[in-house]
Design a protein around this motif. Structure first.
Motif, PDB file in Angstrom:
ATOM      1  N   ARG B 102       0.932  -1.243  -0.105  1.00 27.30           N
ATOM      2  CA  ARG B 102       0.200  -0.066   0.096  1.00 27.30           C
ATOM      3  C   ARG B 102       0.773   1.141  -0.029  1.00 27.30           C
ATOM      4  O   ARG B 102       0.582   2.375  -0.336  1.00 27.30           O
ATOM      5  N   MET B 106       4.865   0.717  -8.037  1.00 25.13           N
ATOM      6  CA  MET B 106       5.999   0.255  -8.855  1.00 25.13           C
ATOM      7  C   MET B 106       5.717   0.275 -10.247  1.00 25.13           C
ATOM      8  O   MET B 106       4.600   0.101 -10.751  1.00 25.13           O
ATOM      9  N   ALA B 126      -7.346  -1.115  -9.129  1.00 23.04           N
ATOM     10  CA  ALA B 126      -6.949  -1.363  -7.677  1.00 23.04           C
ATOM     11  C   ALA B 126      -7.518  -0.355  -6.970  1.00 23.04           C
ATOM     12  O   ALA B 126      -8.068  -0.796  -5.857  1.00 23.04           O
ATOM     13  N   ARG B 174      -1.215   4.775 -13.095  1.00 15.65           N
ATOM     14  CA  ARG B 174      -1.640   3.574 -12.241  1.00 15.65           C
ATOM     15  C   ARG B 174      -1.154   3.425 -10.958  1.00 15.65           C
ATOM     16  O   ARG B 174      -1.899   3.169  -9.970  1.00 15.65           O
ATOM     17  N   ALA B 175       0.046   3.605 -10.842  1.00 16.22           N
ATOM     18  CA  ALA B 175       0.827   3.287  -9.483  1.00 16.22           C
ATOM     19  C   ALA B 175       0.423   4.517  -8.741  1.00 16.22           C
ATOM     20  O   ALA B 175       0.206   4.161  -7.487  1.00 16.22           O
ATOM     21  N   MET B 178      -2.983   4.859  -6.445  1.00 16.17           N
ATOM     22  CA  MET B 178      -3.065   4.228  -5.081  1.00 16.17           C
ATOM     23  C   MET B 178      -2.286   5.002  -3.844  1.00 16.17           C
ATOM     24  O   MET B 178      -2.135   4.783  -2.834  1.00 16.17           O
TER      25      MET B 178
END
Lengths: 235, 266, 267
Positions: B102, B106, B126, B174-175, B178
Motif C-alpha cells: 500500500r 512500482m 486497484a 496507475r501506480a 494508490m
C-alpha cells in the motif's frame, strides 16, 4: 478376472477380436484420409478458384456433421450410392456394403479435410526460397513436391497429424452404434451378460488410454527423426 | 514542468501483520540476502532511503538491482536481513506484504498494463478493489493522475493501442492512483524506443520535483544527474560504491564502477 | 438415391424434436463442463502433490476414454454401486438424460481442465505482478486479472472442443435417448429411405455447428476487442488467432492431444 480369460468361459477372445476391429478401422481410415488429404491439400493450395471453393464446401460439410451420421448414411444408403455412381457407366450393380467398409469410408470422408487443412497450411509455411532454390537447380516438378516441399510440410504438420489420429481413434468408438462388433460392442455384450460393467468398460478405457499413449510415443520418436537437421527454436 | 501538486500528507500506516518501528527512513534495508538455488543474488545489502530522497540504482546486468527492488515490495521473498518500509517490516515469510504494498508503487520495465482493460480501467481497478473507492471517485482520481502524466485524452483506449512511452506513462499513473509514498522504478525506459524515453523521464522528473520518494533502477545518466540525490552502484549482489550524482560519475573511486561507467559510455 | 422433399417436410417436426434434445444436451454438458472443469482445474494445479495427481488422473481417464464408454459406465455401471442403488440417487441415475449429461460432461470437463490450465499458464507474469504490487489481494488478482486473460487465451481451443463434443453427442443414442441422429434413424426405420432423413439431419447439424461457431467468433471479437487496433499481436504464438474474421467455410479445428505433447496442438 476369470471373465477376461480366453475361450468359452471368458470374454478375452471376444474383446481381443473387438480390439482388432477397432484398430483396423482406425488404421485404415487414417491411412486413407492421409493419402486423400495430401492430394486435397496439393489440389486446393491456391486460396481461390473452383477447386478451392469445392474443397471448402466439402470441408465445411465433413467437419460440420457428426461422423456417425455419415456412417449411417453410407451403411444404409451405400448400396444405392454405389449404384448411382456406376449407373452412368452402364453397370447395373447393387453391391451389399459391409459395415466395416461403410465405417472406413465414412471416417475417411470426415477426416480427409482435417488432414488436408493441416498439410495445406504447413505447405504455405514452407519458406518460399525452398521452391525457388529447387527450381533454379532445375529439379523436376514432381521431385520438388516429393523430395523438397512435402517432407518439410509434413514435419510442420506432424503434431497436428498425431492430434487427429487420437481424435479419430476415439471416434471409432461410435461404430458399435451402427452394428459393428468392435471393442465397445464386445464390452457391452460381456458386461450385459455378466453384470460386470466396471470390469469390461474399465478394460476398454485402459485400452484406449494405453493405445493412444503408445502411438503418441511412437509418433514422437518418429518426429525426432523428422526433426533431424533442424535447429530447435527458442520455445 | 507540469503543475505542482500537493504531496499526499503521510498518514499512519494501517496496522497489520507488520510491526511499526520508530524510524524516519522511507526504506531501510539491513544485510538483505537473497539466493536462487545455489546462486547468491544479494549478499548482504544495507541501504537507507530517507523520505523524499531520490536514489538511482545502477549496475551491470545480473548485479541484483532488479531483485533488490522486487524484494522491497515482496514480489521476491528475501532469505535474510530485514526490510522496513515507512517503519513497517516485511517478514521473510511474507507477513506485512500487503501493508508494504500500500505504501509502495512500482513501475516495471515492460509496463505490465492489464491488456483487457482500458487505460481508465487500469487506473481505477486497484483503488476500487483494494481501497473500496466508488466508481466515480476512482475515475476522478484516475483522470487526475492521467492528466498529470498528460495522457488523459487516451483514457478510453486499450493498452495495445498506445505507444510504449504512452503505456509507461499510464503505468506510472496507475501506480500513483494508490497514493503511494514511495515509488520504485525497475528500468522504466529500457524497453522503450529511443524517441519515447524522454517523455517518460520527464514525467519521472516532475514526480521527483513534487517530493516523491523514489528508488530507480536506470542507466539514464542524464536523469541520474538531474534528479538523483544519491547514486548507488551494485555489482555481484553487493553495494560497491555510493555517492552524490556528480561525484559518482565524475570521480568514481572503485575500479569496478570505473569499468562500468566506461562501458556505459560506449 | 433421391431426396424426398415431401418426406423431409412431414418428418421435420420429429427431426426438430430430436434437434431440440441435441441442443438441450449440448447446453447442459457445457454447463456441467464449465463447473466441473473449473473445479478440477484448481485441483489439477494445486500445490499439493496428491491433489494435483488426482487432477491429472481425472484428466487422463476422462479425456482418454471415448465418451460412449463413459456413458455406458455411468448408465450401466454406477447403478450397481450400493451408494447409488440404495439411496435417492437412484432416481437420478434411472434417468438416461441425466446419465448422458453426466457421462458427456465428465469427458468435456477433462478437456476444459486442460484448456483452462493452458490458458492460465500462458498468462504472462507481468500483469499479475503489477496487480500484486498495487496491493491487491491474491484472490482478486486471480479473478480479475489472471482468469480473464486465461479465458481469452483459451477461447479458441474451447471453441474447437465444444464443436467436437457437439458432434459427439450422437453417442447418447447408446443410452436410448432420441436425439437428432436417433430421430433420423427412426424415420429411416419406418420409411426405408436413408437419404432424406439423414441428409436433413445432417443439414441441421451443420446449422448447429456453424451457428455455434459464429457465436464463438462474435464472442472472441468482443473479448479481444482490445487487440483490434493495428498494433502487432503480442500474445504467445500458440494462442494467436490464425485467421480472424468471419467466414462461413472455415472449418472447426481439432481437440488438443491427450497425454504428453501438451505444447503441441493444432493452431
Amino acid at each position: 478376472m476369470g471373465l477376461l480369460a480366453y475361450g468359452a468361459d471368458g470374454y478375452g477372445d471376444e474383446l481381443l477380436d473387438g480390439a482388432l476391429v477397432t484398430v483396423q478401422l482406425a488404421v485404415f481410415s487414417y491411412l486413407l484420409a492421409a493419402i486423400l488429404g495430401t492430394l486435397m491439400a496439393v489440389l486446393t493450395l491456391k486460396p481461390h478458384g473452383l477447386r478451392w471453393m469445392i474443397g471448402r464446401v466439402y470441408a465445411s460439410v465433413a467437419t460440420g456433421i457428426p461422423s456417425l451420421l455419415v456412417i449411417f448414411l453410407l451403411y444404409y444408403g451405400g448400396t444405392e450410392i454405389v449404384h448411382a455412381l456406376l449407373a452412368p457407366f452402364g453397370v447395373e450393380e447393387r453391391p451389399a456394403i459391409p459395415p466395416m467398409a461403410a465405417a472406413v469410408a465414412a471416417l475417411t470422408f470426415v477426416y480427409t479435410p482435417y488432414l488436408a487443412d493441416l498439410l495445406r497450411s504447413a505447405l504455405q509455411n514452407v519458406p518460399k526460397g525452398q521452391l525457388e532454390a529447387a527450381e533454379v537447380l532445375s529439379v523436376p516438378r514432381r521431385q520438388i513436391w516429393l523430395k523438397v516441399l512435402l517432407p518439410q510440410a509434413l514435419r510442420i504438420a506432424y503434431p497436428g497429424f498425431v492430434n487427429i489420429w487420437v481424435v479419430l481413434l476415439k471416434d471409432t468408438a461410435l461404430v458399435s452404434l451402427a452394428g459393428l462388433t468392435d471393442l465397445i460392442a464386445a464390452a457391452k455384450v460381456a458386461s450385459g451378460s455378466t453384470r460386470e460393467p466396471f470390469l469390461f468398460y474399465g478394460v476398454v478405457v485402459v485400452f484406449f488410454i494405453l493405445f493412444s499413449a503408445a502411438t503418441i510415443r511412437l509418433a514422437n520418436r518418429q518426429s525426432r527423426r523428422l526433426d533431424r537437421g533442424v535447429r530447435a527454436s527458442e520455445a | 514542468m507540469g503543475p505542482a501538486l500537493p504531496i499526499p500528507t503521510p498518514t499512519p500506516a494501517p496496522q497489520g501483520a507488520g510491526t511499526r518501528l520508530r524510524t524516519r527512513a522511507a526504506i531501510e534495508l539491513r544485510d538483505l540476502r537473497k539466493r536462487y538455488g545455489e546462486q547468491e543474488v544479494l549478499r548482504g545489502v544495507t541501504l537507507t532511503v530517507e523520505r523524499g530522497e531520490k536514489i538511482v540504482l545502477c549496475g551491470p546486468s545480473g548485479s541484483g538491482k532488479s531483485t533488490l527492488i522486487r524484494c522491497i515490495n515482496g514480489l521476491e521473498r528475501h532469505d535474510g536481513g530485514t526490510i522496513a518500509v515507512n517503519g513497517v517490516t516485511l517478514e521473510a515469510d511474507g507477513r506485512g506484504v500487503q501493508d508494504v504494498r500500500r505504501e509502495v508503487g512500482m513501475v516495471f520495465q515492460h509496463f505490465n498494463l492489464f491488456p483487457h482493460m482500458t487505460v481508465l480501467e487500469n487506473c481505477t481497478f486497484a483503488p476500487r478493489q483494494a481501497l473500496g473507492l466508488s466508481a466515480a471517485a476512482a475515475a476522478e482520481r484516475a483522470m487526475h493522475h492521467l492528466a498529470r502524466v498528460r495522457i488523459a485524452d487516451q483514457a478510453g483506449k486499450f493498452p495495445a493501442q498506445l505507444s510504449g512511452g504512452q503505456q509507461q506513462r499510464v503505468a506510472i499513473a496507475r501506480a500513483l492512483c494508490m497514493d503511494p509514498r514511495i515509488m520504485l522504478f525497475d528500468e522504466p525506459t529500457s524497453a522503450l524506443d529511443p524517441e519515447m524515453v524522454a517523455e517518460v523521464l520527464q514525467v519521472m522528473e516532475e514526480l521527483a520535483a513534487q517530493g516523491m520518494t523514489m528508488l530507480c533502477v536506470t542507466h539514464e545518466m542524464g536523469f541520474a544527474r538531474h534528479v538523483a540525490d544519491r547514486c548507488v552502484f551494485l555489482d555481484g549482489g553487493e553495494i560497491v560504491e555510493q555517492a552524490g550524482a556528480e561525484r559518482f560519475f565524475v570521480a568514481p573511486e572503485s575500479d569496478r564502477l570505473k569499468r562500468f561507467l566506461r562501458q556505459m559510455l560506449h | 438415391m433421391t431426396f424426398d422433399f415431401a418426406l423431409a417436410w412431414t418428418s421435420l417436426p420429429a427431426l426438430l424434436n430430436g434437434a431440440w434434445m441435441t441442443v438441450l444436451i449440448t447446453v447442459s454438458v457445457m454447463a456441467v463442463g464449465a463447473v466441473l472443469g473449473f473445479g478440477m482445474c484448481l485441483v489439477r494445479m494445486s500445490r499439493n502433490r496428491a491433489l494435483a495427481a488426482i487432477g491429472a488422473a481425472y484428466v487422463a481417464v476422462f479425456r482418454g476414454a471415448p465418451s460412449i464408454v463413459l456413458l455406458y459406465l455411468v448408465y450401466a455401471g454406477l447403478p450397481q454401486l450400493s451408494i447409488v442403488r440404495d439411496t435417492p440417487l437412484w432416481l437420478l441415475f434411472a434417468s438416461p438424460l441425466f446419465c448422458a449429461i453426466l457421462g458427456l460432461g465428465l469427458n468435456h470437463s477433462a478437456y476444459v481442465v486442460e484448456i483452462l490450465r493452458g490458458g492460465l499458464s500462458a498468462v504472462p507474469a507481468g500483469p499479475v505482478e503489477a496487480a500484486l504490487a498495487l496491493g491487491l489481494p491474491p484472490r482478486i488478482v486471480f479473478v480479475k486479472v489472471r482468469l480473464p486473460m486465461a479465458v481469452r487465451y483459451g477461447l479458441k481451443a474451447y471453441q474447437n472442443e465444444v464443436l467436437i463434443f457437439l458432434k459427439s453427442t450422437v453417442a447418447v443414442g447408446a443410452v436410448t435417448i432420441a436425439d437428432l441422429t436417433g430421430a433420423a434413424n427412426e424415420i429411416f426405420a419406418m420409411t426405408y429411405d436413408p437419404f432424406t432423413p439423414l441428409v436433413t439431419a445432417g443439414a441441421m447439424y451443420w446449422l448447429l455447428t456453424n451457428g455455434l461457431r459464429l457465436g464463438f467468433e462474435a464472442l472472441d471479437r468482443r473479448l479481444n476487442r482490445h487487440l483490434a487496433a493495428t498494433v502487432p499481436d503480442r500474445r504467445p504464438a500458440t494462442v494467436r488467432r490464425s485467421r480472424p474474421g468471419l467466414s462461413l467455410f472455415r472449418q472447426p479445428l481439432v481437440r488438443r492431444l491427450p497425454a504428453k505433447p501438451a505444447a503441441r496442438e493444432t493452431h
